[in-house]
Design a protein around this motif. Structure first.
Motif, PDB file in Angstrom:
ATOM      1  N   UNK A  16     -13.680  21.408  -7.520  1.00 30.87           N
ATOM      2  CA  UNK A  16     -14.982  21.176  -8.142  1.00 30.87           C
ATOM      3  C   UNK A  16     -14.803  21.135  -9.654  1.00 30.87           C
ATOM      4  N   UNK A  17     -15.467  20.177 -10.253  1.00 29.01           N
ATOM      5  CA  UNK A  17     -15.484  20.043 -11.703  1.00 29.01           C
ATOM      6  C   UNK A  17     -16.837  20.550 -12.194  1.00 29.01           C
ATOM      7  N   UNK A  18     -16.839  21.314 -13.276  1.00 27.56           N
ATOM      8  CA  UNK A  18     -18.085  21.802 -13.853  1.00 27.56           C
ATOM      9  C   UNK A  18     -18.254  21.229 -15.246  1.00 27.56           C
ATOM     10  N   UNK A  19     -19.421  20.640 -15.472  1.00 21.41           N
ATOM     11  CA  UNK A  19     -19.784  20.123 -16.791  1.00 21.41           C
ATOM     12  C   UNK A  19     -20.861  21.025 -17.371  1.00 21.41           C
ATOM     13  N   UNK A  20     -20.568  21.677 -18.471  1.00 16.99           N
ATOM     14  CA  UNK A  20     -21.551  22.559 -19.104  1.00 16.99           C
ATOM     15  C   UNK A  20     -22.328  21.759 -20.139  1.00 16.99           C
ATOM     16  N   UNK A  21     -23.532  21.373 -19.767  1.00 13.24           N
ATOM     17  CA  UNK A  21     -24.393  20.577 -20.642  1.00 13.24           C
ATOM     18  C   UNK A  21     -25.578  21.390 -21.154  1.00 13.24           C
ATOM     19  N   UNK A  22     -25.497  22.698 -21.026  1.00 12.59           N
ATOM     20  CA  UNK A  22     -26.592  23.535 -21.506  1.00 12.59           C
ATOM     21  C   UNK A  22     -26.746  23.366 -23.013  1.00 12.59           C
ATOM     22  N   UNK A  23     -27.998  23.295 -23.442  1.00 17.97           N
ATOM     23  CA  UNK A  23     -28.288  23.094 -24.857  1.00 17.97           C
ATOM     24  C   UNK A  23     -28.336  21.633 -25.267  1.00 17.97           C
ATOM     25  N   UNK A  24     -28.057  20.730 -24.329  1.00 17.04           N
ATOM     26  CA  UNK A  24     -28.089  19.295 -24.627  1.00 17.04           C
ATOM     27  C   UNK A  24     -29.332  18.672 -24.010  1.00 17.04           C
ATOM     28  N   UNK A  30     -15.348   8.620 -13.241  1.00 17.60           N
ATOM     29  CA  UNK A  30     -14.111   7.888 -12.928  1.00 17.60           C
ATOM     30  C   UNK A  30     -12.905   8.804 -12.672  1.00 17.60           C
ATOM     31  N   UNK A  31     -12.920  10.004 -13.221  1.00 13.90           N
ATOM     32  CA  UNK A  31     -11.817  10.945 -13.037  1.00 13.90           C
ATOM     33  C   UNK A  31     -12.005  11.884 -11.862  1.00 13.90           C
ATOM     34  N   UNK A  32     -13.068  11.681 -11.094  1.00 12.26           N
ATOM     35  CA  UNK A  32     -13.389  12.548  -9.962  1.00 12.26           C
ATOM     36  C   UNK A  32     -12.976  11.847  -8.673  1.00 12.26           C
ATOM     37  N   UNK A  33     -12.315  12.582  -7.797  1.00 11.90           N
ATOM     38  CA  UNK A  33     -11.904  12.007  -6.517  1.00 11.90           C
ATOM     39  C   UNK A  33     -13.121  11.794  -5.621  1.00 11.90           C
ATOM     40  N   UNK A  34     -13.076  10.746  -4.806  1.00 10.73           N
ATOM     41  CA  UNK A  34     -14.159  10.504  -3.858  1.00 10.73           C
ATOM     42  C   UNK A  34     -14.259  11.709  -2.927  1.00 10.73           C
ATOM     43  N   UNK A  35     -15.476  12.190  -2.752  1.00 12.49           N
ATOM     44  CA  UNK A  35     -15.730  13.374  -1.934  1.00 12.49           C
ATOM     45  C   UNK A  35     -15.798  14.658  -2.735  1.00 12.49           C
ATOM     46  N   UNK A  36     -15.302  14.637  -3.959  1.00 10.52           N
ATOM     47  CA  UNK A  36     -15.321  15.835  -4.804  1.00 10.52           C
ATOM     48  C   UNK A  36     -16.711  16.042  -5.400  1.00 10.52           C
ATOM     49  N   UNK A  37     -17.035  17.296  -5.689  1.00 10.42           N
ATOM     50  CA  UNK A  37     -18.339  17.645  -6.250  1.00 10.42           C
ATOM     51  C   UNK A  37     -18.204  17.936  -7.743  1.00 10.42           C
ATOM     52  N   UNK A  38     -19.166  17.422  -8.484  1.00 11.28           N
ATOM     53  CA  UNK A  38     -19.297  17.729  -9.903  1.00 11.28           C
ATOM     54  C   UNK A  38     -20.523  18.614 -10.048  1.00 11.28           C
ATOM     55  N   UNK A  39     -20.350  19.766 -10.641  1.00 12.53           N
ATOM     56  CA  UNK A  39     -21.470  20.665 -10.911  1.00 12.53           C
ATOM     57  C   UNK A  39     -21.879  20.482 -12.373  1.00 12.53           C
ATOM     58  N   UNK A  40     -23.134  20.147 -12.570  1.00 12.96           N
ATOM     59  CA  UNK A  40     -23.673  19.964 -13.915  1.00 12.96           C
ATOM     60  C   UNK A  40     -24.569  21.157 -14.221  1.00 12.96           C
TER      61      UNK A  40
END
Length: 69
Positions: A1-9, A23-33
């Motif tokens: 899992x990839x986490x993107x910390x966008x708090x404050x934006x 584009x850098x995330x594998x198909x089926x993988x989860x991105x947590x925003x």
């Protein structure tokens, strides 16, 4: 899992960050925003629908997106 910390934006920055990460995330993988802008609750699911990605869940300031394509 990839986490993107966008708090404050403010939107559209969390969406832009999510789009750039995909584009850098594998198909089926989860991105947590992590986003505290109230608009993210509507914008992230809408972006998923437009881009063919799966909006998995949204809880408070956490939004999970699965890469489908």
């Amino acid at each position: 899992m990839i986490t993107l910390d966008c708090r404050g934006q403010k939107c559209p920055l969390p969406i832009i960050k999510l789009a750039k990460a995909m584009p850098g995330v594998a198909i089926g993988e989860i991105v947590r925003v992590l986003a505290d802008d109230p608009a993210a609750a509507n914008d992230i699911p809408a972006w998923c629908r437009l881009k063919g990605q799966e909006f998995v869940a949204g809880h408070g300031q956490r939004f999970d997106v699965r890469r489908v394509i």
